[in-house]
Design a protein around this motif. Structure first.
Motif, mmCIF file in Angstrom:
data_model
loop_
_atom_site.group_PDB
_atom_site.id
_atom_site.type_symbol
_atom_site.label_atom_id
_atom_site.label_comp_id
_atom_site.label_asym_id
_atom_site.label_seq_id
_atom_site.Cartn_x
_atom_site.Cartn_y
_atom_site.Cartn_z
ATOM 1 N N HIS A 105 0.917 -1.193 -0.075
ATOM 2 C CA HIS A 105 0.272 -0.128 0.224
ATOM 3 C C HIS A 105 0.737 1.102 -0.090
ATOM 4 C CE1 HIS A 105 -3.158 2.910 0.882
ATOM 5 N NE2 HIS A 105 -2.524 3.042 1.813
ATOM 6 N N LEU A 106 2.008 1.164 0.651
ATOM 7 C CA LEU A 106 2.774 2.383 0.959
ATOM 8 C C LEU A 106 3.394 2.611 -0.483
ATOM 9 C CD1 LEU A 106 4.869 1.863 4.363
ATOM 10 C CD2 LEU A 106 2.891 3.434 3.698
ATOM 11 N N LEU A 107 3.881 1.771 -1.344
ATOM 12 C CA LEU A 107 4.348 1.900 -2.530
ATOM 13 C C LEU A 107 3.255 2.560 -3.741
ATOM 14 C CD1 LEU A 107 6.594 -1.281 -2.695
ATOM 15 C CD2 LEU A 107 7.377 1.162 -3.032
ATOM 16 N N PHE A 108 2.184 1.763 -3.594
ATOM 17 C CA PHE A 108 0.921 1.875 -4.409
ATOM 18 C C PHE A 108 0.765 3.611 -4.138
ATOM 19 C CE2 PHE A 108 -3.695 2.734 -4.945
ATOM 20 C CZ PHE A 108 -3.709 2.419 -6.271
ATOM 21 N N VAL A 133 -0.114 -2.329 -6.453
ATOM 22 C CA VAL A 133 1.172 -3.019 -5.881
ATOM 23 C C VAL A 133 1.041 -4.129 -5.309
ATOM 24 C CG1 VAL A 133 3.473 -2.743 -5.175
ATOM 25 C CG2 VAL A 133 2.470 -0.562 -6.476
ATOM 26 N N GLU A 134 1.618 -5.258 -5.658
ATOM 27 C CA GLU A 134 1.533 -6.473 -5.286
ATOM 28 C C GLU A 134 2.848 -7.421 -4.817
ATOM 29 O OE1 GLU A 134 -1.286 -7.635 -3.898
ATOM 30 O OE2 GLU A 134 -2.636 -6.238 -4.992
ATOM 31 N N ASN A 147 16.394 7.881 12.490
ATOM 32 C CA ASN A 147 15.294 7.040 12.400
ATOM 33 C C ASN A 147 14.444 6.769 11.213
ATOM 34 O OD1 ASN A 147 15.535 6.340 15.107
ATOM 35 N ND2 ASN A 147 14.438 8.233 15.992
ATOM 36 N N SER A 148 15.136 7.327 10.202
ATOM 37 C CA SER A 148 14.746 6.953 8.889
ATOM 38 C C SER A 148 14.880 5.401 8.475
ATOM 39 C CB SER A 148 15.324 7.721 7.848
ATOM 40 O OG SER A 148 14.818 9.048 7.813
ATOM 41 N N ILE A 149 14.287 4.747 7.620
ATOM 42 C CA ILE A 149 14.383 3.407 7.375
ATOM 43 C C ILE A 149 14.515 3.269 5.860
ATOM 44 C CG2 ILE A 149 13.270 1.011 7.382
ATOM 45 C CD1 ILE A 149 11.672 1.974 9.673
ATOM 46 N N MET A 150 15.534 2.573 5.561
ATOM 47 C CA MET A 150 16.025 2.568 4.023
ATOM 48 C C MET A 150 15.625 1.337 3.653
ATOM 49 S SD MET A 150 17.688 5.536 4.887
ATOM 50 C CE MET A 150 19.111 4.863 5.846
ATOM 51 N N ALA A 151 14.840 1.220 2.971
ATOM 52 C CA ALA A 151 14.196 -0.272 2.508
ATOM 53 C C ALA A 151 14.387 -0.456 0.938
ATOM 54 C CB ALA A 151 12.827 -0.404 2.595
ATOM 55 N N LYS A 152 15.064 -1.737 0.782
ATOM 56 C CA LYS A 152 15.125 -2.066 -0.804
ATOM 57 C C LYS A 152 14.554 -3.156 -1.169
ATOM 58 C CE LYS A 152 19.949 -0.046 -1.419
ATOM 59 N NZ LYS A 152 21.244 -0.248 -1.620
ATOM 60 N N GLY A 153 13.850 -3.765 -2.358
ATOM 61 C CA GLY A 153 13.201 -4.796 -2.566
ATOM 62 C C GLY A 153 12.482 -4.857 -4.009
ATOM 63 N N SER A 154 11.676 -5.711 -4.293
ATOM 64 C CA SER A 154 10.848 -5.850 -5.420
ATOM 65 C C SER A 154 9.692 -6.205 -5.343
ATOM 66 C CB SER A 154 11.760 -7.061 -6.265
ATOM 67 O OG SER A 154 11.542 -8.222 -5.428
ATOM 68 N N GLY A 155 8.659 -6.082 -6.134
ATOM 69 C CA GLY A 155 7.555 -6.365 -6.368
ATOM 70 C C GLY A 155 6.855 -6.365 -7.838
ATOM 71 N N VAL A 156 5.315 -6.085 -7.865
ATOM 72 C CA VAL A 156 4.598 -6.288 -9.057
ATOM 73 C C VAL A 156 3.565 -4.987 -9.006
ATOM 74 C CG1 VAL A 156 2.976 -7.575 -10.477
ATOM 75 C CG2 VAL A 156 4.912 -8.698 -9.350
ATOM 76 N N ALA A 175 0.690 -6.250 -15.937
ATOM 77 C CA ALA A 175 1.484 -6.231 -14.731
ATOM 78 C C ALA A 175 2.924 -6.473 -14.987
ATOM 79 C CB ALA A 175 0.944 -7.040 -13.630
ATOM 80 N N PHE A 176 3.838 -5.446 -14.264
ATOM 81 C CA PHE A 176 5.261 -5.817 -14.540
ATOM 82 C C PHE A 176 6.185 -5.870 -13.236
ATOM 83 C CE2 PHE A 176 3.105 -3.103 -17.757
ATOM 84 C CZ PHE A 176 3.589 -3.844 -18.851
ATOM 85 N N PRO A 177 7.219 -6.429 -13.254
ATOM 86 C CA PRO A 177 8.070 -6.161 -11.875
ATOM 87 C C PRO A 177 8.663 -5.047 -11.742
ATOM 88 C CG PRO A 177 8.556 -8.065 -13.724
ATOM 89 C CD PRO A 177 7.765 -7.026 -14.277
#
Length: 209
Positions: A105-108, A133-134, A147-156, A175-177
């Motif tokens: 939801h945050l990415l979307f 985004v799924e 207190n910032s959070i750096m996040a790396k990852g992947s999704g669709v 849909a795309f990666p």
């Protein structure tokens, strides 16, 4: 024994369909696989009352012929008021290292409300709309002194592509990666939000093949 990716990919399409069948049956749908719809064949058709959901599963790069078939099927489905057409991207299982609540939801929310439409998606149609985004997975998480959070990852990322207008309008879902490198923070209510995106890259190569 850990299953190699090459074997997972070979059977991923069938596995994804079986999982979707189980999911829809749990929700009370009557489900059929490889059903003929008009002059087309759909991977899966789910029915409940007057509602009909037609699903195509994508597991990798599509040939131009396959893309034409999906577009034609989508056009046929949308000509029926009670039909809904979906393209589902099936990804091989990925070992999840870190869980961040609501990262999908945050990415979307960031893509739709806080960022301009990514060029990779904007080029795909005259009117591209991000619908979801799924399967977002965090691979690396770092907490800074601020207190910032750096996040790396992947999704669709799921999209709706519109071509033309009026009676000539054609709409297809796809849909795309995506991969992301973002900064998360907490607001005054201790709710996590996406404060900044260092990069969000979307791989649309399958659209052109």
């Amino acid at each position: 024994m850990e299953i190699r990716q090459q074997y997972l990919q070979r059977y991923l399409h069938d596995i994804a369909i079986d999982q979707l069948v189980a999911d829809y049956q749990t929700k009370g749908y009557l489900v059929a696989k490889e059903e003929k719809i008009g002059n087309h064949k759909a991977d899966l058709v789910a029915r409940k009352g007057d509602e009909v959901i037609v699903v195509e599963v994508k597991t990798g790069r599509m040939t131009p012929k396959k893309r034409e078939q999906i577009v034609a099927l989508g056009d046929y489905v949308r000509s029926h008021d009670n039909y809904k057409f979906m393209v589902v991207v099936a990804l091989p299982p990925k070992r999840k290292k870190i869980d961040v609540p609501n990262i999908d939801h945050l990415l979307f929310d960031y893509l739709v409300h806080r960022a301009s439409m990514p060029d990779e998606l904007n080029r795909l149609s005259s009117n591209t709309r991000i619908t979801g985004v799924e399967e977002a997975t965090i691979d690396e998480l770092t907490v800074s002194e601020e207190n910032s959070i750096m996040a790396k990852g992947s999704g669709v990322v799921e999209v709706e592509l519109q071509h033309g207008s009026g009676n000539d309008k054609t709409t297809i879902t796809d849909a795309f990666p995506l991969t992301f490198d973002v900064v998360l923070k907490y607001n005054e209510h201790q709710e996590l939000f996406l404060a900044n995106a260092k990069s969000i890259e979307i791989d649309t190569a399958s659209f052109y093949e």
